[in-house]
Write an enzyme that holds these catalytic residues in place. Sequence first.
Site, mmCIF file in Angstrom:
data_model
loop_
_atom_site.group_PDB
_atom_site.id
_atom_site.type_symbol
_atom_site.label_atom_id
_atom_site.label_comp_id
_atom_site.label_asym_id
_atom_site.label_seq_id
_atom_site.Cartn_x
_atom_site.Cartn_y
_atom_site.Cartn_z
ATOM 1 C CB SER A 1 -0.024 0.557 -4.680
ATOM 2 O OG SER A 1 0.034 1.593 -5.648
ATOM 3 C CE1 TYR B 1 -2.832 3.968 -1.288
ATOM 4 C CE2 TYR B 1 -1.273 4.471 -3.041
ATOM 5 C CZ TYR B 1 -2.297 3.693 -2.533
ATOM 6 O OH TYR B 1 -2.782 2.634 -3.274
#
Length: 258
Positions: free
Chosen positions: A152, A165
């Site tokens: 990501s 995350y």
Amino acid sequence: MSQVITGTPLAGRVAVVTGASSGIGAATAERLAALGAKVAVAARRKDNLDDLVARITAAGGTALALPLDVTDREAVTAAAEQVADRLGRADLVVNNAGVQLISPIEDLKVDDWQRQIDLNVTGVMNVLAAFVPQLVAAAEAGGPADLIITSSIAATRILEKFSVYSGTKAYLSHFSRLARVELGRKMVRVSAIEPGMVDTELPDHVTDPDASKLMADLLRDIECLSPADVAETIAFIAAVPRHVNLSEITILPTAQAV
């Protein structure tokens, strides 16, 4: 993104896609199958997998559903054996399963922290352990072999409340860089794809109001990526000549500033 790859450049290949019950995983499985690969799709939601296999089959492709939790190492190992038995040796693994749970550190949502570590890191490593032998064997036989990991932009951006995350995704991006040093010598290509804002169900898992607003605003204000955009990029990584390794690709909506 319009489909930019034509024909069936992945004919004869056996692909495995985790996190395939929705979003990027489902779109990737359908696109790889349309380009000629036989596809094994893995996720926890069996009904979604069955629907996906039915769509692929109806379009003339070949697919195998693997209902499993990638955090269960034994289940992943058994699935790898099933792929080899049913479809043949895997030579394209899209390690895509993941979860995004955003919260301030001081909220001490340790269960959410652990869930992200278990799925985003341990789950990816379980898939790696199960399928790397097949990838190495495919490369030794002279064919292409790909390990593609979904990271990501959060791996490199500084986003408040995304700490755990982002940490898991930073691990994946840097692990990919390191793993390709070893596996590249064996002609196994290792790639990390780092998407920006994609219109999937992933933001639905976010309960923090600020993070939810950030994502909702992006979805409202700009043209975000679709799962098909990311799927086409993954397909391109796999379709280039064997000696070419697109090792790290960041894919963003043009108007996304962060």
